[in-house]
Structure formats: structure tokens, C-alpha cells
Design a protein around this motif. Structure first.
Motif, PDB file in Angstrom:
ATOM      1  N   SER A 113      28.808  36.914  27.484  1.00 44.65           N
ATOM      2  CA  SER A 113      29.632  38.178  27.770  1.00 44.65           C
ATOM      3  C   SER A 113      30.069  38.013  29.405  1.00 44.65           C
ATOM      4  O   SER A 113      29.459  37.675  30.186  1.00 44.65           O
ATOM      5  N   GLY A 114      31.088  38.965  29.653  1.00 47.61           N
ATOM      6  CA  GLY A 114      31.371  39.055  30.906  1.00 47.61           C
ATOM      7  C   GLY A 114      30.356  39.660  31.719  1.00 47.61           C
ATOM      8  O   GLY A 114      30.107  39.292  33.010  1.00 47.61           O
ATOM      9  N   THR A 115      29.803  40.560  31.239  1.00 47.45           N
ATOM     10  CA  THR A 115      28.565  41.266  31.930  1.00 47.45           C
ATOM     11  C   THR A 115      27.588  40.191  32.488  1.00 47.45           C
ATOM     12  O   THR A 115      27.043  40.267  33.599  1.00 47.45           O
ATOM     13  N   TYR A 141      35.572  47.311  37.400  1.00 48.04           N
ATOM     14  CA  TYR A 141      34.676  46.997  36.325  1.00 48.04           C
ATOM     15  C   TYR A 141      33.951  45.624  36.425  1.00 48.04           C
ATOM     16  O   TYR A 141      34.869  44.819  36.184  1.00 48.04           O
ATOM     17  N   HIS A 142      32.796  45.282  36.254  1.00 50.89           N
ATOM     18  CA  HIS A 142      32.191  43.978  36.173  1.00 50.89           C
ATOM     19  C   HIS A 142      31.218  43.839  35.084  1.00 50.89           C
ATOM     20  O   HIS A 142      30.224  42.996  34.995  1.00 50.89           O
ATOM     21  N   GLY A 143      31.230  44.719  33.996  1.00 53.96           N
ATOM     22  CA  GLY A 143      30.268  44.976  32.936  1.00 53.96           C
ATOM     23  C   GLY A 143      29.295  45.730  33.324  1.00 53.96           C
ATOM     24  O   GLY A 143      29.205  46.717  34.304  1.00 53.96           O
ATOM     25  N   GLU A 203      37.523  42.516  41.274  1.00 56.71           N
ATOM     26  CA  GLU A 203      38.867  42.285  40.359  1.00 56.71           C
ATOM     27  C   GLU A 203      40.132  41.843  41.391  1.00 56.71           C
ATOM     28  O   GLU A 203      40.534  42.571  41.834  1.00 56.71           O
ATOM     29  N   ASN A 208      40.769  47.818  35.241  1.00 54.17           N
ATOM     30  CA  ASN A 208      39.720  48.735  34.678  1.00 54.17           C
ATOM     31  C   ASN A 208      39.940  50.041  35.349  1.00 54.17           C
ATOM     32  O   ASN A 208      39.013  51.040  34.850  1.00 54.17           O
ATOM     33  N   ASP A 236      36.269  37.996  40.087  1.00 51.60           N
ATOM     34  CA  ASP A 236      35.662  38.223  38.622  1.00 51.60           C
ATOM     35  C   ASP A 236      37.379  38.375  37.944  1.00 51.60           C
ATOM     36  O   ASP A 236      37.971  39.287  37.897  1.00 51.60           O
ATOM     37  N   VAL A 238      37.252  37.975  34.817  1.00 52.27           N
ATOM     38  CA  VAL A 238      37.057  38.018  33.078  1.00 52.27           C
ATOM     39  C   VAL A 238      38.376  38.744  32.200  1.00 52.27           C
ATOM     40  O   VAL A 238      38.666  38.051  31.388  1.00 52.27           O
ATOM     41  N   MET A 239      38.937  39.361  33.025  1.00 55.44           N
ATOM     42  CA  MET A 239      40.280  40.031  32.510  1.00 55.44           C
ATOM     43  C   MET A 239      41.260  39.087  32.765  1.00 55.44           C
ATOM     44  O   MET A 239      42.157  38.974  32.075  1.00 55.44           O
ATOM     45  N   LYS A 264      36.444  36.959  27.972  1.00 53.09           N
ATOM     46  CA  LYS A 264      37.693  37.323  27.459  1.00 53.09           C
ATOM     47  C   LYS A 264      38.521  36.223  26.704  1.00 53.09           C
ATOM     48  O   LYS A 264      38.028  35.694  25.797  1.00 53.09           O
TER      49      LYS A 264
END
Ligand SMILES: *Cc1c(COP(=O)(O)O)cnc(C)c1O
Length: 425
Positions: A113-115, A141-143, A203, A208, A236, A238-239, A264
């Protein structure tokens, strides 16, 4: 069973009836719809109502729902077993693909997971520098790892407080918070914490708190400050990875992080995430180095197969660019409609991501405090439900980015714009 009955039953057994809070429609009111299946850019709920989907599982589904190539890849892989806890060739294939895409990544570690990716990236920055403190930005937001659930305290950009019950003040004591797009605040943090900051996590495009773009000097400025102070820059993605640009936002803004977090899209709808970076930094990771990090299902063959099939389809010529045109078509259309109706909005699109805010008063959102002050969440809630009723699924919160896929056709966007015109009437 109907949506409503399913929701009632779910609430008996799971907090809020969901396994991730945003799904519960807390930000817009009403009951969540329960999804039965998806196909292309559409989802179908338990009452057999169809929706054109602009959430796409919160980003991952770049090829839309149930793309045959992705489903086939998962199916074929599953026939040989679902997990071995031993290395498989698929892991190397996805790793090689990602390393070949990102100039900043020499080696990569898969997680689920991104977390996990951001949590591990922070541990790595600390292991590499021997320092404890990290800088994060309010509204990024980073998880949900403890040290990342911090919010700006009383005097912004100095003291941080826990942002969740159950996260102790100790857990966030080493997390310093700065406002997004504010280099001066970051500079001050470095000056007041000399030789103590392990890294910055950011980010590269904030997705987020709605969609907030970095000002042009922001990311290069962070890179420079990290270099001056011997800290690592963790981007980050992730998105934004394979969403904002190919391969990611770091290419778009020409900034080279020490560590990149991915998630993701790279799992194409299965639980896959990763962190990677310079060889020298990644050599710190166990079993090569002394930083512990492990996972029973990490690099899971189904996830690897899904990620590979998804990226292969997405990286084909013009696929990304065509999808990006759909995001542009949507946002240009929304601007025109809002303008013609005298509705105040702020909107943006970058690659295949988009975002728009209804504003309470003229102004510009550049960071989280602006977003909290300026965004008209009530208006968004009304808009959301008016769109849902008409068969369009936007994020159930005013503070989320939206996404298009390769399966969204110009006609789908045109229909959506007609519905938006009605919703804003
Ligand atoms: C979604 C997201 C995460 C968390 O990923 P999960 O897989 O939900 O744990 C981390 N960082 C960013 C930028 C994200 O958008």
C-alpha cells in the motif's frame, strides 16, 4: 439486495459500513452506493444504476474497469498459484519496467500500500542520514502511518500535533509541518533544526486537498534546500505516478528526488505500491543493509501481473495523451459552464488528473489553509448528489482529485458536461 439494505447490513459489521472512511460519503452526506461491477469507464451499483466513473478506485484504474488484458493477466497468473513467499520473475519484470521509466530510481522495493511505501521511505531517509526529523506539508496526504498523521499546531510551521486519536504526541514529535508552496517556511525549519532533518516528503502535485499545483520554484527549491542541508527529498508519487505525466510529476517539473514512492496505478487495481531511489540509498534496505522492512505478500504475483498488464496498455503510444485530452475537455467545459452561470470556481488539470473547487469568495487556493477558508463544501455536496442522481460518480468530497481513464471517450465527457450544466442550473 438494494444499496440501502446492503449499507445497513455493512454498518452492523464494519465501522461506518466501509473499509476506508472516504467511501462512506461523510463529506457529502447521504448513503454510499454499493458497486456490483465495472466495465470501461462505467460502474454499476446494486440497484443496477450505471455511473460514468471519475474516481476510478481513487486513481489506479487507468485502463478503466475490468480491462480484458488486465483481467486475463490476473486470471492466467492465478492459475499457477496466488502467492509463494519466494521470488518470482514477475517481480523483476515490473521492477525493470519502473526503473527504466524513472531516471531517479536505480532500485525498488515492492510493498502492498501507499501507506507502507511512505512509511518505509521515511525510515530509509532516517537510516541513511542518521537523523530523526522529517518535514511534511499541511494538506498533503501520505497514508496513515503514525508519524505522518500530524497537523500544524498552534503556531503554524513550528509545533505539530497529532491529527488522529491514538497517535501519540511522541509519534509526531519529529514531524515538522510547513504550508504547501511555502519555501520560506521550509527554510526556517531547516535553520531551526540544523543537522537534524532527515528528509522532506512532498506530494509533487497536491491531490489530497483537491488539486493544487506546485508553484514553479517550489519543488526545485525543496531540492536545493535538501542538498544544502544534507537531507533527502522524498517525492510521493503514489497518486501522480503515471497519472500527472509519464512517468510522473518529477519529470514534469524536472526535479530529481532521492526516494520516490509509487502506488495506485502500478498495481492496476490490486494492492501494489513501492519505494525506490538511488542505488546507494537503496543499499541500506534489508537484506543488503541494516534497515528492516519486509512483507508476506509483497511483490505478490497477481499484483505484479495486474501492474504489468496495466502499464503495458497505458504506455502504448498516444494512450496517455488521449486520456489527458479528456481531462482537459472536461475542465475547459466546466470552466465555461461555471463562467456562464456566474459560479466561482478554481479548476486545474494535469495529465489525466483534474480538480475543481467551488469558492465562497474570490481567491486562490495555494495551500491547505486557503482550501479550508475558501472552498464551498456545501455547494460541492449538492453538486455531487445532483451528478450521482444523473449517473456520474465524482469523488464524495470537495477535497479530492478526479481522474479519467483510457476508456473515457469524448462523448462520455460531452454527456458529463451536459449533466454538469443541469447540476449547476
Ligand atoms: C493514496 C495515497 C497514499 C496512500 O496509499 P494507500 O495505498 O491508500 O495506503 C499515499 N500518498 C498519496 C499521495 C496518496 O494519494
Amino acid at each position: 439486495m438494494s444499496n440501502s439494505k446492503l449499507y445497513q447490513k455493512a454498518c452492523e459489521f464494519m465501522p461506518g459500513g466501509v473499509n476506508s472512511p472516504a467511501r462512506a460519503f461523510g463529506g457529502v452526506g447521504g448513503e454510499p452506493v454499493f458497486i456490483k461491477r465495472g466495465e470501461g469507464c462505467r460502474m454499476f451499483d446494486s440497484d443496477n444504476k450505471s455511473y460514468i466513473d471519475y474516481v476510478l478506485s481513487w486513481g489506479p484504474l487507468v485502463l478503466g474497469h475490468a480491462h480484458p488484458h488486465v483481467v486475463d493477466a490476473i486470471h492466467e497468473t492465478a492459475q499457477n498459484g496466488t502467492s509463494f513467499g519466494a521470488p518470482t520473475e514477475l517481480e523483476t519484470q515490473l521492477a525493470e519496467l519502473l526503473v527504466s521509466q524513472f531516471k531517479s530510481i536505480d532500485m525498488i522495493r515492492f510493498v502492498n500500500s501507499g501507506t507502507e511505501a511512505t512509511m518505509s521511505a521515511l525510515r530509509l531517509a532516517r537510516a541513511h542520514t542518521g537523523r530523526a526529523k522529517i518535514i511534511k506539508f499541511a494538506g498533503n496526504y501520505h497514508g496513515h502511518a503514525d508519524m505522518l498523521l500530524a497537523q500544524a499546531g498552534s503556531s503554524l510551521a513550528t509545533l505539530s500535533q497529532s491529527a488522529s486519536a491514538g497517535v501519540s504526541e511522541n509519534a509526531v514529535a519529529d514531524t515538522l509541518i510547513a504550508p504547501y508552496n511555502n519555501l520560506e517556511a521550509v527554510k526556517n525549519l531547516f535553520e531551526n533544526n540544523r543537522q537534524q532533518i532527515a528528509g522532506i516528503i512532498v506530494e509533487p502535485i497536491a491531490g489530497n486537498m483537491g488539486l493544487v499545483l506546485p508553484e514553479s520554484e517550489f519543488l526545485p527549491g525543496l531540492r536545493k534546500l535538501c542538498d544544502e542541508h544534507g537531507a533527502l527529498l522524498i517525492i510521493d508519487e503514489v497518486m501522480t505516478g503515471f497519472r500527472a505525466a509519464l512517468p510522473g510529476a518529477q519529470t514534469l517539473y524536472d526535479v530529481k528526488p532521492d526516494i520516490t514512492c509509487l502506488g495506485k496505478v502500478i498495481g492496476g487495481g490490486l494492492p501494489v505500491a513501492a519505494y525506490g531511489g538511488r542505488r546507494e540509498v537503496m543499499h541500506q534496505v534489508s537484506p543488503l543493509g541494516s534497515m528492516c522492512q519486509a512483507g508476506t505478500l509483497s511483490g505478490n504475483p497477481l499484483g505484479m501481473a495486474s501492474g504489468l498488464a496495466t502499464l503495458k496498455g497505458w504506455l502504448r503510444e498516444n494512450v496517455f495523451d488521449n486520456a489527458a485530452k479528456r481531462a482537459e475537455q472536461l475542465i475547459l467545459g466546466i470552466r465555461e459552464i461555471a463562467h456562464s452561470k456566474g459560479v466561482l470556481i478554481q479548476s486545474a488539470h494535469v495529465g489525466t488528473m483534474f480538480g475543481f473547487y467551488f469558492l465562497k469568495e474570490p481567491g486562490q487556493v495555494k495551500n491547505f489553509a486557503d482550501a479550508q477558508r475558501l472552498v464551498d463544501t456545501e455547494r460541492y455536496a449538492k453538486f455531487f448528489h445532483a451528478m450521482l442522481d444523473q449517473g456520474y460518480y465524482f469523488a464524495p468530497s470537495a477535497f479530492e482529485a478526479g481522474f479519467v481513464s483510457a476508456m473515457h471517450q469524448p462523448e462520455d465527457i460531452a454527456k458529463t458536461l451536459k449533466a454538469i450544466d443541469k447540476a449547476l442550473a
